[in-house]
Design an enzyme around this catalytic site. Structure first.
Site, PDB file in Angstrom:
ATOM      1  N   MET A  35     -42.759  32.782 116.835  1.00 17.25           N
ATOM      2  CA  MET A  35     -41.418  33.141 116.390  1.00 17.25           C
ATOM      3  C   MET A  35     -40.853  32.123 115.407  1.00 17.25           C
ATOM      4  O   MET A  35     -40.167  32.489 114.449  1.00 17.25           O
ATOM      5  CB  MET A  35     -40.479  33.314 117.579  1.00 17.25           C
ATOM      6  CG  MET A  35     -40.760  34.548 118.404  1.00 17.25           C
ATOM      7  SD  MET A  35     -40.882  36.084 117.432  1.00 17.25           S
ATOM      8  CE  MET A  35     -39.281  36.120 116.620  1.00 17.25           C
ATOM      9  N   VAL A 108     -38.335  27.509 120.794  1.00 16.38           N
ATOM     10  CA  VAL A 108     -39.374  26.890 121.618  1.00 16.38           C
ATOM     11  C   VAL A 108     -39.755  27.844 122.741  1.00 16.38           C
ATOM     12  O   VAL A 108     -39.258  28.966 122.820  1.00 16.38           O
ATOM     13  CB  VAL A 108     -38.923  25.516 122.158  1.00 16.38           C
ATOM     14  CG1 VAL A 108     -38.532  24.593 121.002  1.00 16.38           C
ATOM     15  CG2 VAL A 108     -37.762  25.635 123.137  1.00 16.38           C
ATOM     16  N   GLU A 110     -40.366  30.045 126.090  1.00 15.56           N
ATOM     17  CA  GLU A 110     -39.372  30.785 126.886  1.00 15.56           C
ATOM     18  C   GLU A 110     -39.298  30.205 128.298  1.00 15.56           C
ATOM     19  O   GLU A 110     -39.722  30.800 129.289  1.00 15.56           O
ATOM     20  CB  GLU A 110     -39.750  32.267 126.928  1.00 15.56           C
ATOM     21  CG  GLU A 110     -38.685  33.173 127.513  1.00 15.56           C
ATOM     22  CD  GLU A 110     -37.454  33.335 126.627  1.00 15.56           C
ATOM     23  OE1 GLU A 110     -36.523  34.046 127.048  1.00 15.56           O
ATOM     24  OE2 GLU A 110     -37.408  32.765 125.515  1.00 15.56           O
ATOM     25  N   LYS A 115     -35.736  24.832 126.999  1.00 12.68           N
ATOM     26  CA  LYS A 115     -34.743  25.212 126.001  1.00 12.68           C
ATOM     27  C   LYS A 115     -33.443  24.436 126.180  1.00 12.68           C
ATOM     28  O   LYS A 115     -32.848  23.957 125.203  1.00 12.68           O
ATOM     29  CB  LYS A 115     -34.479  26.723 126.083  1.00 12.68           C
ATOM     30  CG  LYS A 115     -35.572  27.594 125.478  1.00 12.68           C
ATOM     31  CD  LYS A 115     -35.188  29.063 125.539  1.00 12.68           C
ATOM     32  CE  LYS A 115     -36.230  29.957 124.892  1.00 12.68           C
ATOM     33  NZ  LYS A 115     -36.320  29.784 123.426  1.00 12.68           N
ATOM     34  N   SER A 137     -35.581  35.457 124.438  1.00 10.02           N
ATOM     35  CA  SER A 137     -35.722  36.899 124.602  1.00 10.02           C
ATOM     36  C   SER A 137     -35.189  37.382 125.940  1.00 10.02           C
ATOM     37  O   SER A 137     -35.091  38.596 126.158  1.00 10.02           O
ATOM     38  CB  SER A 137     -37.202  37.300 124.485  1.00 10.02           C
ATOM     39  OG  SER A 137     -37.967  36.699 125.512  1.00 10.02           O
ATOM     40  N   HIS A 158     -31.698  37.291 118.833  1.00 12.62           N
ATOM     41  CA  HIS A 158     -33.041  37.669 119.236  1.00 12.62           C
ATOM     42  C   HIS A 158     -33.723  38.396 118.086  1.00 12.62           C
ATOM     43  O   HIS A 158     -33.535  39.588 117.884  1.00 12.62           O
ATOM     44  CB  HIS A 158     -32.964  38.545 120.491  1.00 12.62           C
ATOM     45  CG  HIS A 158     -34.299  38.884 121.062  1.00 12.62           C
ATOM     46  ND1 HIS A 158     -34.477  39.920 121.949  1.00 12.62           N
ATOM     47  CD2 HIS A 158     -35.523  38.334 120.873  1.00 12.62           C
ATOM     48  CE1 HIS A 158     -35.751  39.995 122.282  1.00 12.62           C
ATOM     49  NE2 HIS A 158     -36.398  39.043 121.641  1.00 12.62           N
ATOM     50  N   ASN A 161     -40.516  40.328 116.406  1.00 13.44           N
ATOM     51  CA  ASN A 161     -41.700  39.867 115.696  1.00 13.44           C
ATOM     52  C   ASN A 161     -42.398  41.031 114.989  1.00 13.44           C
ATOM     53  O   ASN A 161     -42.661  42.051 115.625  1.00 13.44           O
ATOM     54  CB  ASN A 161     -42.661  39.219 116.700  1.00 13.44           C
ATOM     55  CG  ASN A 161     -43.813  38.510 116.017  1.00 13.44           C
ATOM     56  OD1 ASN A 161     -43.685  38.015 114.915  1.00 13.44           O
ATOM     57  ND2 ASN A 161     -44.963  38.494 116.662  1.00 13.44           N
TER      58      ASN A 161
END
Length: 301
Positions: A35, A108, A110, A115, A137, A158, A161
């Site tokens: 991402m 970074v 999930e 985070k 996400s 969000h 991709n």
């Protein structure tokens, strides 16, 4: 890493120097994974300078090559605005790069603790009023905002991709997100030619809360021997209009990322349908993570 010529200029950054910000937008993207690379390509393709930060220098070097290739692909597909000079990419391993940013995008892994720690560090380094974006996400934005010095500066955005091909972004307003942050993210997404759909804060928001349990069910169908992955995707595409099929989508998301998101949803909602299917866990154990590893439900070698 050496400086590259067009279409992408990339320069290693001395962590003791200050980045040179654009008068309007200068992004720092934290995390050089799938991402982080995709968001960087989107921004560079729309002329914004990006400082890409990751603690792993080898990953940064690989990311620079990936970004170069994806920019070329995006141009060939007509996904970038014609006549817009590409932004300049600078890479570095220190979070101090955020000091010169007008907006910081955290992308970074999930994991809520990781985070929160990254965002807490960043909050202490940026100028007050700097837009902070988490690309989570599934983790509620307000849960992460609790780690910040100024929680009103955090917004969830969000991106799907690959971000440079998908024209809509899910924007999540946390309970403490302020009006200036919402205005800043709207301006940024306009500069990136993205449509913003604002939703309230909740585990998984809208897209992941709907999509990820569906992928989980599709994996269970394959696990139980009812159909192959290809047949599940063919039926979902041909009968229900899903553009790629849920299991090809899983490979694009990254099966490890999908498992992390499902785990967050299961823990925070108690919905047993979000408990990761055993087949997904098996694929992660085998290193079959999807497109990024060359093999997932499908073989990309």
């Amino acid at each position: 890493m050496s400086t590259k010529e067009n279409p992408l200029s990339t320069t290693p950054h001395d962590d003791h120097d200050s980045p040179q910000p654009s008068p309007r937008h200068a992004l720092t993207v934290l995390g050089a994974g799938v991402m982080g690379v995709g968001i960087t390509v989107l921004a560079l393709g729309h002329g914004l300078p990006v400082h890409l930060v990751d603690v792993d220098r080898e990953r940064l070097d690989r990311a620079a090559d990936l970004i170069d290739g994806e920019l070329r692909l995006a141009e060939l597909m007509g996904a970038l605005p014609a006549g817009t000079p590409l932004g300049t990419l600078v890479t570095g391993t220190s979070a101090k790069a955020v000091a010169g940013a007008t907006a910081v995008v955290e992308a970074v892994t999930e994991n809520a603790e990781v985070k929160a720690a990254v965002l807490a560090e960043v909050s202490g380094l940026v100028r007050p009023g700097t837009l902070l974006i988490t690309n989570t996400s599934s983790i509620p934005v307000d849960e992460l905002a609790g780690a910040l010095e100024r929680p009103e500066e955090l917004v969830g955005t969000h991106f799907m991709n690959p971000p440079y091909l998908i024209g809509t972004a899910e924007v999540v307003r946390g309970a403490r997100t302020g009006e200036p942050a919402m205005a800043a993210v709207a301006e940024l997404l306009t500069a990136l030619r993205r449509r913003a759909v604002v939703v309230r804060d909740a585990p998984g928001f809208v897209t992941s809360r709907v999509l990820h349990p569906m992928i989980n069910d599709a994996a269970r169908v394959v696990q139980e021997g009812t159909a192959t992955a290809a047949d599940v995707d063919a039926l979902m595409q041909g009968c229900l209009g899903h553009p790629t099929g849920p299991l090809r989508t899983a490979d694009l998301i990254g099966i490890d990322n999908l498992v992390d998101s499902l785990t967050v949803l299961h823990e925070r909602t108690g919905d047993d349908g979000c408990r990761p299917a055993e087949l997904l866990l098996q694929l992660v154990r085998e290193g079959r993570l999807g497109r990024k590893s060359g093999r997932g439900f499908y073989d990309y070698a």
